[in-house]
Design a protein around this motif. Structure first.
Motif, mmCIF file in Angstrom:
data_model
loop_
_atom_site.group_PDB
_atom_site.id
_atom_site.type_symbol
_atom_site.label_atom_id
_atom_site.label_comp_id
_atom_site.label_asym_id
_atom_site.label_seq_id
_atom_site.Cartn_x
_atom_site.Cartn_y
_atom_site.Cartn_z
ATOM 1 N N TYR A 41 23.634 -21.126 -11.123
ATOM 2 C CA TYR A 41 22.576 -21.751 -10.325
ATOM 3 C C TYR A 41 23.108 -22.966 -9.568
ATOM 4 O O TYR A 41 22.789 -23.183 -8.395
ATOM 5 C CB TYR A 41 21.418 -22.152 -11.243
ATOM 6 C CG TYR A 41 20.203 -22.650 -10.497
ATOM 7 C CD1 TYR A 41 19.445 -21.775 -9.717
ATOM 8 C CD2 TYR A 41 19.806 -23.979 -10.578
ATOM 9 C CE1 TYR A 41 18.321 -22.220 -9.030
ATOM 10 C CE2 TYR A 41 18.685 -24.435 -9.891
ATOM 11 C CZ TYR A 41 17.951 -23.552 -9.122
ATOM 12 O OH TYR A 41 16.845 -24.006 -8.432
ATOM 13 N N ILE B 12 26.371 -24.903 -13.664
ATOM 14 C CA ILE B 12 25.177 -25.085 -14.494
ATOM 15 C C ILE B 12 24.282 -23.875 -14.289
ATOM 16 O O ILE B 12 24.065 -23.438 -13.145
ATOM 17 C CB ILE B 12 24.421 -26.379 -14.113
ATOM 18 C CG1 ILE B 12 25.339 -27.601 -14.227
ATOM 19 C CG2 ILE B 12 23.179 -26.556 -14.975
ATOM 20 C CD1 ILE B 12 24.709 -28.887 -13.677
ATOM 21 N N GLU B 13 23.731 -23.362 -15.376
ATOM 22 C CA GLU B 13 22.819 -22.225 -15.280
ATOM 23 C C GLU B 13 21.384 -22.707 -15.067
ATOM 24 O O GLU B 13 21.038 -23.844 -15.387
ATOM 25 C CB GLU B 13 22.901 -21.362 -16.547
ATOM 26 C CG GLU B 13 24.288 -20.794 -16.825
ATOM 27 C CD GLU B 13 24.870 -20.014 -15.658
ATOM 28 O OE1 GLU B 13 24.103 -19.262 -15.003
ATOM 29 O OE2 GLU B 13 26.075 -20.160 -15.385
ATOM 30 N N LYS B 14 20.560 -21.846 -14.539
ATOM 31 C CA LYS B 14 19.149 -22.149 -14.309
ATOM 32 C C LYS B 14 18.470 -22.549 -15.626
ATOM 33 O O LYS B 14 18.591 -21.861 -16.638
ATOM 34 C CB LYS B 14 18.456 -20.919 -13.719
ATOM 35 C CG LYS B 14 16.945 -21.019 -13.583
ATOM 36 C CD LYS B 14 16.528 -22.004 -12.519
ATOM 37 C CE LYS B 14 15.011 -21.985 -12.327
ATOM 38 N NZ LYS B 14 14.536 -23.075 -11.457
ATOM 39 N N GLU C 47 19.147 -25.105 -17.574
ATOM 40 C CA GLU C 47 19.982 -25.856 -18.520
ATOM 41 C C GLU C 47 19.707 -27.352 -18.447
ATOM 42 O O GLU C 47 19.396 -27.893 -17.390
ATOM 43 C CB GLU C 47 21.465 -25.625 -18.232
ATOM 44 C CG GLU C 47 22.100 -24.513 -19.025
ATOM 45 C CD GLU C 47 23.617 -24.598 -19.017
ATOM 46 O OE1 GLU C 47 24.204 -24.675 -20.113
ATOM 47 O OE2 GLU C 47 24.220 -24.565 -17.942
ATOM 48 N N ILE D 262 16.259 -29.153 -8.933
ATOM 49 C CA ILE D 262 17.062 -29.824 -9.958
ATOM 50 C C ILE D 262 16.451 -31.195 -10.197
ATOM 51 O O ILE D 262 16.023 -31.865 -9.251
ATOM 52 C CB ILE D 262 18.538 -30.005 -9.516
ATOM 53 C CG1 ILE D 262 19.148 -28.678 -9.092
ATOM 54 C CG2 ILE D 262 19.372 -30.627 -10.633
ATOM 55 C CD1 ILE D 262 20.506 -28.846 -8.431
ATOM 56 N N THR E 109 16.131 -27.122 -14.315
ATOM 57 C CA THR E 109 17.553 -27.445 -14.372
ATOM 58 C C THR E 109 17.704 -28.962 -14.255
ATOM 59 O O THR E 109 17.267 -29.566 -13.280
ATOM 60 C CB THR E 109 18.307 -26.755 -13.223
ATOM 61 O OG1 THR E 109 18.005 -25.358 -13.258
ATOM 62 C CG2 THR E 109 19.808 -26.955 -13.355
#
Length: 339
Positions: A3, A26-28, A30, A154, A186
């Motif tokens: 992501y 970074i993953e969605k 996280e 984010i 995120t």
């Protein structure tokens, strides 16, 4: 593709390179913490993600879109500052609504969205108050609500709890984590507080001198330090030089070995220990601290001063300075660490 992807990111201020060739993903959904000492570059990195500090090289991608050179308003990123950055002449509701008004959203929809986040951050009844009428914790929740109401892709949090007292800080960090989980948001959080990072994070990026020196889950960072800096920064690791490690435990390594204070035990008469426990080593207590449910001893063993943490089960367990005792070491939890 992740992501969020950061590739070869570099930031300089004049001749000073804050960080160079930083890379991570970074993953969605996280919750990532940038952890490290003051001056390591973590806040500058966060501000670079937000677009507040233009970078000198590299790329930032969010959900497949490159945002490296976009202005902050186009990035879809919400940011909460340590200083709150509230408008002193606006009420709680108007502070929270500010970003929605900039989007020319209708009055009824603004009111609906503001009421939703006010309830989410537990500020019901404070809508018409002004920042100077609020406590520090309440002001921080207004700042959080203002960032959340615009539904950011984010959420960036720059040491948002550092100015608060311990009780409010504990409550707010749990509230932030609960909201983040509920919204699958995120999040990148900056702190120099190891406990805060351990409690709140899915993963920790530990920084030092402009580098991410180790990235991993809180458990990985704490139990498997990559080098001496990580071992020294996370908790109170004991670092034992190679010669002492060989003499005390028959461990042969070119590096120092690290062992956590809770992995050292006081020998109890009559108790049997497994093969993963070292032979007893005689030590003398030099100092002790009572830390609530833990008693922390500084014990001298063969010219090494070691930190030993024992559970505070009763007042009778507090051993006076000068006492001698036999220490046992969990060899499974002792590991070499490079410089």
């Amino acid at each position: 593709m992740s992501y969020v992807s950061v590739n070869q990111l570099t930031k300089r201020f004049g001749d000073n390179t804050v960080f160079e060739n930083i890379e991570f993903s970074i993953e969605k959904g996280e919750f990532i913490t940038l952890l490290g000492p003051s001056g390591c570059g973590k806040s500058t990195l966060l501000r670079s993600l937000a677009g507040l500090n233009p970078v000198d090289d590299g790329q930032i991608w969010v959900n497949g879109e490159e945002i490296t050179h976009q202005v902050p308003q186009q990035r879809g990123i919400g940011m909460v500052f340590q200083s709150y950055a509230l408008f002193p002449n606006l009420s709680v509701s108007d502070n929270i609504a500010f970003g929605l008004k900039m989007k020319s959203m209708g009055k009824a929809e603004i009111e609906r969205q503001v009421n939703r986040v006010i309830e989410l951050v537990e500020l019901k009844g404070k809508e018409q108050q002004y920042p100077h009428q609020l406590s520090g914790g309440q002001r921080q929740r207004v700042a959080l609500a203002r960032a959340l109401v615009v539904k950011p892709r984010i959420l960036l949090l720059d040491e948002p709890l550092s100015a608060l007292d311990a009780k409010i800080r504990k409550h707010l960090r749990q509230q932030i984590r609960d909201i983040q989980t509920e919204m699958n948001l995120t999040t990148v959080f900056v702190t120099h507080d190891q406990e805060e990072a351990m409690i709140m994070s899915d993963r920790i990026f530990l920084m030092n001198r402009g580098e991410i020196v180790q990235a991993g889950s809180p458990e990985q960072i704490y139990t498997q330090p990559a080098n001496e800096f990580v071992a020294g920064f996370m908790g109170h690791y004991n670092l034992i030089d190679a010669d002492s490690a060989h003499a005390l435990f028959n461990v042969t390594t070119p590096h120092k070995v690290a062992i956590r204070p809770e992995s050292i035990y006081v020998q109890e008469p009559g108790r049997q220990y497994g093969s993963h426990i070292s032979a007893p080593q005689r030590g003398t207590i030099k100092r002790h601290q009572l830390l609530g449910n833990v008693i922390r001893y500084q014990v001298e063993v063969a010219q090494n001063e070691l930190t030993v943490d024992l559970l505070n089960r009763s007042s009778e367990r507090l051993m006076p300075v000068g006492s001698e005792l036999n220490l046992l070491f969990n060899l499974n939890e002792m590991q070499p660490v490079r410089a």
